[in-house]
Write a protein that holds these residues in place. Sequence first.
Motif, short mmCIF file in Angstrom:
data_model
loop_
_atom_site.label_atom_id
_atom_site.label_comp_id
_atom_site.label_asym_id
_atom_site.label_seq_id
_atom_site.Cartn_x
_atom_site.Cartn_y
_atom_site.Cartn_z
N TYR A 88 0.84 -1.21 0.00
CA TYR A 88 0.00 0.00 0.00
C TYR A 88 0.87 1.25 0.00
CZ TYR A 88 -3.04 3.69 1.68
OH TYR A 88 -3.71 4.88 1.81
N PHE A 89 0.50 2.25 -0.84
CA PHE A 89 1.31 3.46 -0.88
C PHE A 89 0.55 4.75 -1.13
CE2 PHE A 89 0.83 2.62 -5.29
CZ PHE A 89 1.23 3.73 -6.03
N GLY A 90 -0.75 4.72 -1.36
CA GLY A 90 -1.47 5.97 -1.59
C GLY A 90 -2.96 5.75 -1.73
N ASP A 91 -3.68 6.87 -1.85
CA ASP A 91 -5.14 6.76 -1.99
C ASP A 91 -5.69 7.98 -2.70
OD1 ASP A 91 -6.61 8.71 0.14
OD2 ASP A 91 -4.68 8.06 0.93
N ALA A 92 -6.91 7.83 -3.19
CA ALA A 92 -7.69 8.93 -3.76
C ALA A 92 -8.91 9.08 -2.86
CB ALA A 92 -8.09 8.62 -5.20
N ALA A 93 -8.81 9.98 -1.89
CA ALA A 93 -9.82 10.08 -0.84
C ALA A 93 -11.21 10.41 -1.40
CB ALA A 93 -9.40 11.13 0.19
N ALA A 94 -11.26 11.21 -2.46
CA ALA A 94 -12.55 11.65 -2.99
C ALA A 94 -13.39 10.50 -3.53
CB ALA A 94 -12.35 12.70 -4.08
N ILE A 95 -12.73 9.42 -3.95
CA ILE A 95 -13.47 8.27 -4.47
C ILE A 95 -13.27 7.02 -3.60
CG2 ILE A 95 -13.56 9.06 -6.86
CD1 ILE A 95 -11.13 7.28 -7.45
N SER A 96 -12.67 7.24 -2.42
CA SER A 96 -12.44 6.14 -1.46
C SER A 96 -11.73 4.95 -2.10
CB SER A 96 -13.78 5.68 -0.84
OG SER A 96 -14.39 6.74 -0.15
N MET A 97 -10.73 5.25 -2.93
CA MET A 97 -9.94 4.20 -3.54
C MET A 97 -8.50 4.27 -3.04
SD MET A 97 -9.15 3.26 -7.56
CE MET A 97 -10.87 3.36 -7.98
N SER A 98 -7.93 3.12 -2.75
CA SER A 98 -6.54 3.04 -2.30
C SER A 98 -5.71 2.33 -3.35
CB SER A 98 -6.46 2.28 -0.97
OG SER A 98 -7.13 3.00 0.05
N PHE A 99 -4.40 2.57 -3.31
CA PHE A 99 -3.51 2.01 -4.32
C PHE A 99 -2.37 1.23 -3.69
CE2 PHE A 99 -5.27 6.01 -6.03
CZ PHE A 99 -6.06 5.46 -7.03
N ALA A 100 -2.07 0.12 -4.32
CA ALA A 100 -0.96 -0.72 -3.87
C ALA A 100 -0.12 -1.11 -5.07
CB ALA A 100 -1.47 -1.97 -3.16
N ASN A 101 1.20 -1.18 -4.86
CA ASN A 101 2.09 -1.72 -5.90
C ASN A 101 1.91 -3.24 -5.95
OD1 ASN A 101 4.70 0.23 -4.38
ND2 ASN A 101 3.36 0.91 -6.01
N PRO A 102 1.80 -3.84 -7.11
CA PRO A 102 1.86 -5.31 -7.17
C PRO A 102 3.19 -5.77 -6.57
CG PRO A 102 1.10 -4.41 -9.24
CD PRO A 102 1.57 -3.25 -8.43
N ILE A 103 3.17 -6.86 -5.82
CA ILE A 103 4.34 -7.23 -5.05
C ILE A 103 5.44 -7.88 -5.87
CG2 ILE A 103 3.65 -9.57 -4.36
CD1 ILE A 103 5.19 -6.78 -2.12
N GLU A 104 5.12 -8.59 -6.94
CA GLU A 104 6.15 -9.33 -7.67
C GLU A 104 7.28 -8.46 -8.21
OE1 GLU A 104 6.88 -12.38 -7.71
OE2 GLU A 104 5.12 -13.14 -6.68
N PRO A 105 6.98 -7.31 -8.85
CA PRO A 105 8.08 -6.47 -9.32
C PRO A 105 8.99 -5.98 -8.18
CG PRO A 105 6.04 -5.84 -10.40
CD PRO A 105 5.67 -6.80 -9.32
#
Length: 318
Positions: free
Chosen positions: A291-308
Amino acid sequence: MPISIEDARRILREVLLRGPNDPERFGGRIQELYAVIRYSFDGRRGPPKVTGVGLTAEAGESRLVIFLEEAFDGFAGVVREVLGLSAFDITERTSGPILPRARPAQGGDSLGEGRAGGESGTLGALVKNAAGQRFILTCNHVVGPVNRARPGDVVWQPAARDGGGARDRIGTVHQIHTIDLSGAGSNHMDAALVEPDNIGDVIDGVIVLGGINGTASGIALQDPVRKYGWQTQRTDGHYMFKMDFLMPYDGHGTALFVDQLGIVDNVGVFGQGGDSGSVVLDAKDRLVGLYFGDAAAISMSFANPIEPILSHFGVSPV
């Protein structure tokens, strides 16, 4: 019969610490006294949070000290009057929050740059290289300003904003993956490794979620996921979008991230500031993202895929 200063300390403990936290058990007179103290501060943002009471001695004179999370002049005087403790010298001191200094640390604990006012986030998980050397996985922007951390830079656990200080050093930056901040180059990760000073200070697994069951070969849209971060603790959601997006790093530039995990929480927000660096697991407890960030206005969070990330650093989860 006059009471002793130890008796006075016990009264402070019962009224200011125990009573407010267990009103059913410590009711009656204790609750009445606490109510009088609380109502004395109506219009002044309410009474302060009491973190502790203590007995000390200076120049041969004993006195009582009330410790407060935030500065609040005059609180000790009101308590002294309401509780009938005018025979005793009672003062107040600002302690800030009193936090546990628990080691070993684990995935989900606070982690951050080793300086006052430094960057902060979450200890993700323990990983190891082919030689068995263990490292802490977290984010680039957690161990220092984005792209500024260097090998050997000190890392604290907990982070400074969570009460950490020099005595809380847990290790040093081993390696960061540099983020392209031109807004045009493709980024797949915001990641870093920390080398613990003492490997016994960190254990495998994640708070509440337990052990990590390896990694998943892939993740499909709508798969359930979960994480435990320092700020929002355990949250559960679903991988709903395969995302490419621009993320500004204030004062540093803008990064284009590609092929990222867009996660929507089941009931609220999946993550917030302070959760960066927490690992994302699937329903089988396999590591799938960071996990590394989010877009609060749309309640979405972002994560880097782990394999890379694992491939770049040459590590695997412990």
